[in-house]
Structures are given as C-alpha cells and as structure tokens.
Design a protein around this motif. Structure first.
Motif, short mmCIF file in Angstrom:
data_model
loop_
_atom_site.label_atom_id
_atom_site.label_comp_id
_atom_site.label_asym_id
_atom_site.label_seq_id
_atom_site.Cartn_x
_atom_site.Cartn_y
_atom_site.Cartn_z
N ILE A 87 0.84 -1.20 0.00
CA ILE A 87 0.00 0.00 0.00
C ILE A 87 0.87 1.25 0.00
O ILE A 87 0.61 2.20 -0.74
N ALA A 88 1.93 1.26 0.80
CA ALA A 88 2.83 2.42 0.84
C ALA A 88 3.50 2.62 -0.51
O ALA A 88 3.71 3.76 -0.95
N GLY A 89 3.82 1.53 -1.21
CA GLY A 89 4.40 1.64 -2.55
C GLY A 89 3.43 2.28 -3.52
O GLY A 89 3.81 3.13 -4.34
N LYS A 90 2.16 1.88 -3.45
CA LYS A 90 1.14 2.47 -4.34
C LYS A 90 0.92 3.94 -4.00
O LYS A 90 0.77 4.78 -4.89
N ILE A 91 0.92 4.26 -2.70
CA ILE A 91 0.78 5.67 -2.29
C ILE A 91 1.95 6.47 -2.82
O ILE A 91 1.79 7.58 -3.33
#
Length: 144
Positions: A87-91
């Motif tokens: 999720i942090a990568g997508k953010i």
C-alpha cells in the motif's frame, strides 16, 4: 503386518494435512515468485514498489505512518507488513505522479483503495467509518 485400524486413519490424516499445507505454502510462494519476475522494463513489481518507497520516504510524517498502520490493522498480523509495504508503494507511486510535496490523508486513502483487492474494500470502509472519515469522495475508486 499391515496397516489397519486407528493407525491407518492416523497416517491418512497426516498425509492429507501435510499435502494440504504444502499446497497452500506452494501457492503463496508461487505468487511471490510471479511478483519477483521482471516485466518488459526489466523491473519486477517488487522492484517498483521498493523504488517508490525509497523515492517518497521523506514525504511521510509520523502521523501519516500511524494512520497507515491503523488502516492495515484489520489485516491478519502474518500478512500486515507485506500489505503495508504494498500500500505504501502504491501511495508513493501516486505521490510521484502527482508531484506531491507531502503524503496526506487523501493520498493514503486513494492509495489504499487502489492497492487493495476489491474483496477487502468492505473492511476498509468499515475502518474508515470507525475513524469518522467520509468516504463519499472515494466512491468512484471503490467501484473501479
């Protein structure tokens, strides 16, 4: 000396259990293997995830990290760190595309919705409702 009675059932039970566990483990290992395969650009999904995290780590504040941790709290603990990184990568990807100067609530929620599978959206909606965050601005992402 043949296998009969309770010992036969004991052996059969453990054969079924071990084959099932190996199948489940193999499934998850295969999924990880597919994510690690390089795409046409020479980088895998995991490589891109790490790049986005590295490029945007300075944009994350303490409160934003806590918010992400709170949002992934419904995820089983065994998978929580992997989900958090995805999720942090997508953010981070969204932040780079939009030239963001700071990770904010809007980016976190949009990134979470886009990065998570559709089956998990009901848990996210429930968690956001508990946190008293309005989701009407994100309905189009939940439906996509």
């Amino acid at each position: 000396m043949g296998l009969e009675g309770w010992f036969l059932w004991f052996i059969l039970f453990w054969v079924v259990v071990l084959v099932s566990l190996m199948g489940i483990g193999g499934f998850f290992m295969f999924r990880k293997f597919l994510k690690a395969l390089p795409k046409q650009d020479g980088k895998s999904d995991l490589d891109w995830q790490a790049i986005y995290l590295d490029k945007t780590i300075h944009l994350w504040g303490h409160e934003e990290k806590e918010l992400l941790s709170e949002l992934v709290s419904p995820v089983p603990e065994l998978f929580r760190q992997v989900a958090k990184e995805k999720i942090a990568g997508k953010i981070g990807e969204i932040a780079i595309e939009e030239h963001a100067t700071k990770i904010d609530l809007d980016l976190i929620i949009r990134g979470y919705i886009i990065a998570s599978p559709k089956r998990d959206h009901k848990f996210l909606r429930k968690k956001l409702k508990e946190m008293e965050i309005d989701t009407t601005h994100y309905d189009h992402l939940f439906e996509a």
